[in-house]
Design a protein around this motif. Structure first.
Motif, PDB file in Angstrom:
ATOM      1  N   LYS A   1       0.781  -1.213   0.215  1.00 38.63           N
ATOM      2  CA  LYS A   1       0.045  -0.049  -0.056  1.00 38.63           C
ATOM      3  C   LYS A   1       0.931   1.138   0.131  1.00 38.63           C
ATOM      4  N   ASP A   2       2.199   1.223   0.370  1.00 40.85           N
ATOM      5  CA  ASP A   2       3.241   2.287   0.461  1.00 40.85           C
ATOM      6  C   ASP A   2       4.044   2.362  -0.904  1.00 40.85           C
ATOM      7  N   GLY A   3       3.708   1.512  -1.757  1.00 41.67           N
ATOM      8  CA  GLY A   3       4.603   1.182  -3.083  1.00 41.67           C
ATOM      9  C   GLY A   3       5.766   0.540  -3.069  1.00 41.67           C
ATOM     10  N   PHE A   4       6.130  -0.193  -1.969  1.00 40.64           N
ATOM     11  CA  PHE A   4       7.369  -1.207  -1.988  1.00 40.64           C
ATOM     12  C   PHE A   4       7.043  -2.289  -2.620  1.00 40.64           C
ATOM     13  N   GLU A   5       8.212  -2.943  -3.233  1.00 44.65           N
ATOM     14  CA  GLU A   5       7.861  -4.179  -3.944  1.00 44.65           C
ATOM     15  C   GLU A   5       7.469  -5.280  -2.707  1.00 44.65           C
ATOM     16  N   LEU A   6       6.417  -6.079  -3.209  1.00 48.28           N
ATOM     17  CA  LEU A   6       5.533  -6.803  -2.069  1.00 48.28           C
ATOM     18  C   LEU A   6       6.444  -7.697  -1.265  1.00 48.28           C
ATOM     19  N   GLN A   7       7.239  -8.323  -1.669  1.00 51.91           N
ATOM     20  CA  GLN A   7       7.992  -9.304  -0.792  1.00 51.91           C
ATOM     21  C   GLN A   7       9.191  -8.663  -0.106  1.00 51.91           C
ATOM     22  N   LEU A   8       9.712  -7.475  -0.429  1.00 50.64           N
ATOM     23  CA  LEU A   8      10.699  -6.863   0.584  1.00 50.64           C
ATOM     24  C   LEU A   8       9.830  -6.017   1.437  1.00 50.64           C
ATOM     25  N   GLY A   9       8.759  -5.577   1.017  1.00 53.28           N
ATOM     26  CA  GLY A   9       7.674  -4.638   1.819  1.00 53.28           C
ATOM     27  C   GLY A   9       7.208  -5.475   2.790  1.00 53.28           C
TER      28      GLY A   9
ATOM     29  N   GLN B   1      13.425  -1.723  -5.158  1.00 48.46           N
ATOM     30  CA  GLN B   1      11.987  -2.020  -5.186  1.00 48.46           C
ATOM     31  C   GLN B   1      11.740  -2.957  -6.657  1.00 48.46           C
ATOM     32  N   SER B   2      12.718  -3.389  -7.247  1.00 50.78           N
ATOM     33  CA  SER B   2      12.513  -4.030  -8.515  1.00 50.78           C
ATOM     34  C   SER B   2      11.621  -3.607  -9.528  1.00 50.78           C
ATOM     35  N   GLU B   3      11.954  -2.378  -9.707  1.00 54.26           N
ATOM     36  CA  GLU B   3      11.198  -1.374 -10.614  1.00 54.26           C
ATOM     37  C   GLU B   3      11.688  -1.514 -12.088  1.00 54.26           C
ATOM     38  N   ARG B   4      12.876  -1.905 -12.095  1.00 55.11           N
ATOM     39  CA  ARG B   4      13.559  -1.852 -13.581  1.00 55.11           C
ATOM     40  C   ARG B   4      13.355  -3.419 -14.270  1.00 55.11           C
ATOM     41  N   GLY B   5      13.249  -4.485 -13.414  1.00 58.84           N
ATOM     42  CA  GLY B   5      13.397  -5.815 -13.475  1.00 58.84           C
ATOM     43  C   GLY B   5      12.880  -6.610 -12.423  1.00 58.84           C
ATOM     44  N   TYR B   6      11.826  -7.536 -12.695  1.00 61.57           N
ATOM     45  CA  TYR B   6      11.254  -8.364 -11.321  1.00 61.57           C
ATOM     46  C   TYR B   6      11.580  -9.666 -11.813  1.00 61.57           C
ATOM     47  N   LYS B   7      12.247 -10.617 -10.940  1.00 62.89           N
ATOM     48  CA  LYS B   7      11.923 -11.961 -11.016  1.00 62.89           C
ATOM     49  C   LYS B   7      11.788 -12.348  -9.507  1.00 62.89           C
TER      50      LYS B   7
END
Length: 303
Positions: free
Chosen positions: A112-120, A164-170
């Motif tokens: 909800k605060d815009g963090f990558e879900l797993q790290l967040g 936050q894995s914004e440029r590439g997500y695996k």
């Protein structure tokens, strides 16, 4: 070698244990054992209906169990703040904080605060929760913060250039990063506690390969074969909870230690002290991650 089991958990009468994600899996099993040993256990969960059902199951198995449920959504800093305020007010003394909740290999998403879900969820949510509850642990002799990591930390890397894995997500890389972050956080927190002479210690644990709901987020095409292999390798959730319980209650545990199954590859078996990889002990990375985590969550620690 003696096999450490739930029977080795000392009497917990008078202790308060807050456990995140305790309505299912290893969190539930740890909560049930601690409640059965006399602790007042707080199930800090996102879904309070499921939390209340879990509390009822614990009470049914141990009629004298003292269990409470509190709403906590680790994907929301507002929810964490509200839950922390309520917990601090209700429990001036907290003996155990067990950071157990987590998600694994989810599709790309954000909190909800815009963090990558797993790290967040796995790291930043628990970082914020711990920072806001620590004042209630610090005066308590023998208090502990136990954070649940994973063997996945071994392939993790903290990518500060794209945290936050914004440029590439695996999925697998993001999960590994979050689990490595759990260990970096634990070791850095323990260093800070130790330097202040605090009675609180920080410890980590991992469940090996355990039969829980974590595989629910795998790709549909991969989920069935992975679950078949997982089923062959895995141990039950009550066995998977033993490293957490040992980290939380064994009187011989020292700050900065890490516990996992003692069998081959740390996949299954009775809990023993294990070693995490060299990346998890990189103090420069840990300090940088700490600073970034404070900036992202707005939470600073009293140590």
């Amino acid at each position: 070698m003696t096999k450490w089991t739930a029977a080795d958990v000392p009497d917990q009468e008078g202790r308060v244990a807050v456990i995140t994600g305790a309505n299912t899996g290893i969190g539930y099993q740890a909560a049930a054992v601690l409640a059965g040993k006399g602790a007042h256990v707080v199930l800090a969960v996102r879904n309070t209906d499921k939390g209340n059902a879990a509390a009822d199951r614990i009470s049914a198995s141990a009629p004298h169990a003292d269990v409470a449920v509190r709403e906590l959504d680790l994907t929301s800093l507002d929810s964490i703040r509200t839950a922390s305020d309520e917990l601090r007010a209700d429990y001036p003394r907290i003996d155990l904080l067990i950071n157990n909740a987590g998600v694994m290999m989810t599709p790309k998403g954000v909190t909800k605060d815009g963090f990558e879900l797993q790290l967040g969820t796995n790291h930043l949510g628990h970082f914020a929760l711990t920072g806001q509850l620590l004042d209630n642990l610090l005066p308590v002799e023998g208090s502990r913060v136990v954070t649940v990591s994973s063997n996945a930390h071994r392939w993790g890397r903290i990518n500060f250039d794209d945290l936050q894995s914004e440029r590439g997500y695996k999925r697998i890389n993001a999960y590994g990063q979050s689990k490595l972050a759990n260990l970096l956080f634990t070791y850095e927190l323990n260093r800070r506690l130790s330097s202040k002479g605090a009675p609180t210690i920080a410890v980590a644990a991992h469940p090996g390969t355990s039969s829980t709901e974590l595989t629910r987020n795998l790709w549909p095409v991969a989920r069935r074969p992975v679950e078949l292999v997982w089923g062959l390798l895995s141990q039950t959730a009550d066995m998977g909870a033993l490293p957490t319980l040992r980290a939380a209650t064994d009187p011989d545990v020292r700050g900065g230690e890490y516990f996992g199954p003692g069998g081959m590859g740390e996949q299954r078996g009775y809990p023993e002290q294990v070693q995490s990889n060299s990346s998890s002990h990189d103090e420069a990375v840990a300090q940088r991650l700490w600073t970034v985590s404070e900036e992202l969550t707005g939470v600073t620690f009293p140590v």
